[in-house]
Each structure stands twice: as C-alpha cells, then as structure tokens.
Design an enzyme around this catalytic site. Structure first.
Site, PDB file in Angstrom:
ATOM      1  N   HIS A  47       1.505  74.351  42.574  1.00 55.83           N
ATOM      2  CA  HIS A  47       1.086  73.013  43.039  1.00 55.83           C
ATOM      3  C   HIS A  47      -0.227  72.575  42.399  1.00 55.83           C
ATOM      4  O   HIS A  47      -0.901  71.678  42.903  1.00 55.83           O
ATOM      5  CB  HIS A  47       0.994  72.957  44.576  1.00 55.83           C
ATOM      6  N   ASP A  58      -0.301  71.731  39.053  1.00 56.10           N
ATOM      7  CA  ASP A  58      -0.063  70.866  37.871  1.00 56.10           C
ATOM      8  C   ASP A  58      -0.407  69.409  38.155  1.00 56.10           C
ATOM      9  O   ASP A  58      -1.090  68.757  37.363  1.00 56.10           O
ATOM     10  CB  ASP A  58       1.345  71.048  37.275  1.00 56.10           C
ATOM     11  N   GLY A  83      14.472  76.958  42.954  1.00 54.23           N
ATOM     12  CA  GLY A  83      13.090  76.839  42.479  1.00 54.23           C
ATOM     13  C   GLY A  83      12.928  77.291  41.038  1.00 54.23           C
ATOM     14  O   GLY A  83      11.832  77.640  40.603  1.00 54.23           O
ATOM     15  N   LEU A  84      14.022  77.282  40.279  1.00 58.36           N
ATOM     16  CA  LEU A  84      13.951  77.715  38.875  1.00 58.36           C
ATOM     17  C   LEU A  84      14.061  76.536  37.920  1.00 58.36           C
ATOM     18  O   LEU A  84      14.265  76.703  36.719  1.00 58.36           O
ATOM     19  CB  LEU A  84      15.049  78.742  38.578  1.00 58.36           C
ATOM     20  N   SER A  85      13.990  75.335  38.482  1.00 63.21           N
ATOM     21  CA  SER A  85      13.922  74.103  37.692  1.00 63.21           C
ATOM     22  C   SER A  85      15.164  73.803  36.870  1.00 63.21           C
ATOM     23  O   SER A  85      15.089  73.519  35.674  1.00 63.21           O
ATOM     24  CB  SER A  85      12.701  74.128  36.765  1.00 63.21           C
ATOM     25  N   SER A  86      16.297  73.864  37.530  1.00 64.30           N
ATOM     26  CA  SER A  86      17.538  73.533  36.821  1.00 64.30           C
ATOM     27  C   SER A  86      17.561  72.057  36.420  1.00 64.30           C
ATOM     28  O   SER A  86      18.070  71.715  35.355  1.00 64.30           O
ATOM     29  CB  SER A  86      18.761  73.891  37.660  1.00 64.30           C
ATOM     30  N   SER A  87      16.983  71.191  37.233  1.00 62.98           N
ATOM     31  CA  SER A  87      17.034  69.765  36.885  1.00 62.98           C
ATOM     32  C   SER A  87      16.167  69.483  35.656  1.00 62.98           C
ATOM     33  O   SER A  87      16.572  68.747  34.755  1.00 62.98           O
ATOM     34  CB  SER A  87      16.625  68.881  38.062  1.00 62.98           C
ATOM     35  N   ASP A 114       7.412  72.177  34.864  1.00 66.46           N
ATOM     36  CA  ASP A 114       8.788  72.654  34.646  1.00 66.46           C
ATOM     37  C   ASP A 114       9.314  72.248  33.275  1.00 66.46           C
ATOM     38  O   ASP A 114       9.897  73.056  32.547  1.00 66.46           O
ATOM     39  CB  ASP A 114       9.718  72.091  35.736  1.00 66.46           C
TER      40      ASP A 114
HETATM   41  C1  GLA Z   1       7.965  71.946  41.395  1.00 62.20           C
HETATM   42  C2  GLA Z   1       7.454  70.796  40.526  1.00 62.20           C
HETATM   43  C3  GLA Z   1       6.343  71.266  39.597  1.00 62.20           C
HETATM   44  C4  GLA Z   1       5.247  71.997  40.363  1.00 62.20           C
HETATM   45  C5  GLA Z   1       5.856  73.032  41.315  1.00 62.20           C
HETATM   46  C6  GLA Z   1       4.822  73.625  42.214  1.00 62.20           C
HETATM   47  O1  GLA Z   1       8.584  72.916  40.614  1.00 62.20           O
HETATM   48  O2  GLA Z   1       8.526  70.271  39.782  1.00 62.20           O
HETATM   49  O3  GLA Z   1       5.833  70.188  38.876  1.00 62.20           O
HETATM   50  O4  GLA Z   1       4.430  71.096  41.028  1.00 62.20           O
HETATM   51  O5  GLA Z   1       6.888  72.495  42.118  1.00 62.20           O
HETATM   52  O6  GLA Z   1       3.891  74.335  41.484  1.00 62.20           O
END
Ligand code: GLA
Length: 397
Positions: A32, A34, A132-136, A180
């Site tokens: 959190h 970024d 929480g692995l940023s697939s999008s 991400d």
């Molecule tokens: C998500 C958001 C990121 C970042 C994290 C928390 O993954 O997409 O930009 O803020 O949460 O660190």
C-alpha cells in the site's frame, strides 16, 4: 503450436500474428505504499496470462476469454467502460493506447488507423484470480504489449505500465497504484525490483535465496471487499496529507512526511480521527521499512529482512486494517517456526495469499503442518504455490 494459438485458430479460423505472455507478481515488502509515492519491492512470477492476437480490418475487437468460456465484441469507435469486467481489462488499454497516440506531439495517424481497424484476441491464463497475484494487471499488460508489437507503437515499458494503470483506474474502476503493472512488465529472472513510486526510478536486486523458497499460502478467500476498502484507504491517506500540509506546504504525499509529524499532527493528542492516524503511521513506517529491508538484502541479512516482513504484517493487520482472520491465522501459524524467516499478507488484502520465505529442506513439513491446521481452523483447503521469479511480459519464444 501452443495451446493459446490452437484456441485462437479454432475460434477465428486463422493463425494469430503473435502470442504474448505476461506474469503475475509477488511483492516482498512495501504494501500500500505505491499510491503514497513510497517504495515497493515486487517481482514477476512463473504464472502467466497468455494472449494471442490477430489483425482485423472492420473496426471491431473480437474477444474470447477461454477460461471463462465467454466472448464479446465491441467497436473501436467510442470505447467506454463495459458492464463486464474482463472486457474492461482489454478495451481499457486499447483506449489508453488511442489516447496516448492522439495526444502525442507528432501523432502518428497510421498507428491510430491500425488500432481503429480492430483485432481478434484470445485470453487464457493460470494466475488464480482474486488471490492477490494481479491477474488483471497481467491481462492489461499482455494486451498492451501485444498491441505495441503488432502495430509497432514504440511505447516503452514504463509508458505501458502507466497506461495499464490508467486503464485499471478508469475502465475497471479500481484506483490502484503502479506496482502490479510495473512488476508484470519489468520482471527479470531471479531479481526483485525496488521501485521508487515518486521518481519512477527502479533498481534490480538479485534475490539469492539458495536454501530458501518463496511460498504463497492462498487463503481461498476472494478479496471482494478489497476495491471499496482500497479506495477508502487511499482517501484516508490523502486526508492525513491534507492535515499536515496545512502546516508544511511542501508536503505532497506521505512520502514527504516524518513519523514525528504523524505523531504531532495526527497522533492521540490531536483531534484527528484515529483511523487517519493509524493509516498514516503504517504507511510512513512501511516506507522506511522497505528502504531498510533493501539494505538487509544487499548485506545478505535474510533473517533481518524476514523480521521486517512480519512487522509489515502487523502494521497491515492492526494499523492499516486490510488483513482478515484467515491471513492473520496463516502468519501466526509460521511466526515461531525457525524454518520460516518471514511471512506476511501480500497485495491489497482482505483475502488472497500470504508470502513466506521458507527453508527448502523443511518445505514439505511446514506446508503440511500449516495446511492441516488451516483446514482444521477454517474448514478450507490451503492452496500452496512455490514460486519462481521470472522474466516480465514477453513474446512467446
Ligand atoms: C493492489 C494494487 C497495488 C498496490 C497493492 C497494495 O495490488 O493494485 O497498486 O497498491 O494492492 O500494495
């Protein structure tokens, strides 16, 4: 032929022009931070979104989401947010590409026309969604990278990361930071990347874990609350900044704030809402912690690094309040285990995974123990991913 190319050919009756792979990401430390102009330390992993793409000439985008078994068609004219989220991940970056070219000084009408001619695209992947692995972000980066290659748009990686972030903000409606997309595009094998989210400078650090593995424990809780609470956290941080700015006009973000200022202007002896104080206190300490953690990394002091991961978790759970009982349980379960040097919740929170650094020789024992106590405690199965750090978004080789 790769699976995605076969899907594409079956769907559209011709072979794709190209195939792109874009990875998910982990983040070692700096959560959190970024969107508060702080530091993050992510890396790309061995889980990917794949897209196969081919040119059209009729001005339409034909999309097929293989894993969802869904199709959609939209025109490249008047692109706007769609009611279906996976569609937004694709058309959001197309819109950004069009905007970027249109507003550039010597804008290239050939490139613009090429994008407006449309394309066919198949998307497929193995990054678990909601973990929480940023697939999008991986979808957005894959599509943008593919367009960049297909039409020779000459965007660099940082430009693409910023455009993909804007697509997520404006089309998908999540006010995420840059981490991400940055990580998915810039990943390099066995390297973590320190990104300064204020200057956008970044630096690669080899992550030499020899005897240790990076292991993700997936709570199987989908972070449904995440996007609304995420936006609230952003606002709370901004409010904290506003309050301090009244007395220190040079303060633009929490990156410019010291812990002393947090205590003095927002602390228990002031009228500030407790939540604002807690959020800002966490962020300011986390920004400092990442910088100290990178020094640990340089010195090879992995125990000290791991200790900071536990501290981050404590802050995320008690001050930033984005954890959940399942994530807390998983961190608690390994806290006193001598084979685990660090663990914390990772990503936006409210579900998803914990990230753990675990001694390779004890991997099986530790995961078995944690999985057993997790299912006893929650009635849920623990899904475990042992991850490798890999190269970022690239053409299929
Ligand atoms: C998500 C958001 C990121 C970042 C994290 C928390 O993954 O997409 O930009 O803020 O949460 O660190």
């Amino acid at each position: 032929m790769s699976a995605i190319s076969t899907y594409f050919s079956t769907h559209f009756n011709y072979s794709p022009n190209l195939v792109v792979l874009s990875p998910g990401r982990i983040n070692l430390i700096g959560e959190h931070t970024d969107y508060n102009n702080g530091f993050v330390l992510p890396a790309a992993i061995d889980k990917y979104v794949e897209v196969a793409i081919g040119k059209r000439t009729d001005g339409n985008i034909h999309m097929a989401a293989i894993d969802l078994n869904k199709k959609e068609t939209v025109s490249t004219k008047n692109l706007k947010p769609h009611s279906t989220q996976w569609v937004n991940y694709i058309i959001g970056v197309v819109y950004q590409a069009i905007q970027k070219i249109t507003t550039s000084k010597n804008h290239n009408t050939i490139q613009l026309q090429a994008i407006h001619n449309g394309f066919d695209i198949c998307v497929k992947g193995n990054i678990p969604s909601g973990a929480g692995l940023s697939s999008s972000a991986a979808v957005e980066c894959a599509v943008l990278f593919a367009l960049n290659e297909l039409y020779n748009l000459q965007f660099n990686k940082m430009e693409m990361a910023l455009m993909a972030q804007k697509a997520e903000n404006d089309f998908a409606g999540v006010k995420c930071g840059l981490m991400d997309m940055f990580a998915s595009l810039h990943g390099q094998k066995n390297q973590v990347i320190l990104l300064d989210c204020a200057s956008l400078d970044y630096h690669y650090y080899p992550l030499d874990l020899t005897d240790y593995s990076i292991v993700l424990f997936d709570t199987q809780i989908k972070h449904a609350l995440a996007s609304s609470e995420y936006n609230t956290r952003r606002q709370e941080c901004e409010l904290g900044v506003q309050l301090i700015k009244k007395y220190h006009s040079q303060v633009k973000t929490l990156r410019d704030v010291t812990m002393k200022q947090v205590e003095f202007y927002l602390g228990p002896n002031t009228n500030t809402a407790t939540n604002i104080y807690k959020r800002c206190k966490y962020i300011v300490s986390e920004i400092q912690r990442v910088q100290a953690a990178v020094v640990d990394l340089e010195l090879g002091a992995m125990q000290a690094f791991g200790k900071k991961m536990f501290e981050t978790h404590e802050g995320l759970s008690n001050l930033y309040e984005v954890s959940c009982p399942e994530l807390d349980f998983l961190v608690e379960a390994v806290k006193d285990n001598e084979n685990v040097i660090g663990a914390r919740m990772m990503g936006a929170g409210f579900g998803g995974c914990t990230i753990n650094i675990i001694k390779k020789s004890a991997l099986e024992v530790v995961t078995k123990q944690v999985a057993a106590s997790y299912s006893k405690h929650t009635n849920k199965e623990l899904v475990v991913y042992v991850t490798c750090i890999e190269e970022g978004t690239h053409l299929q080789k």
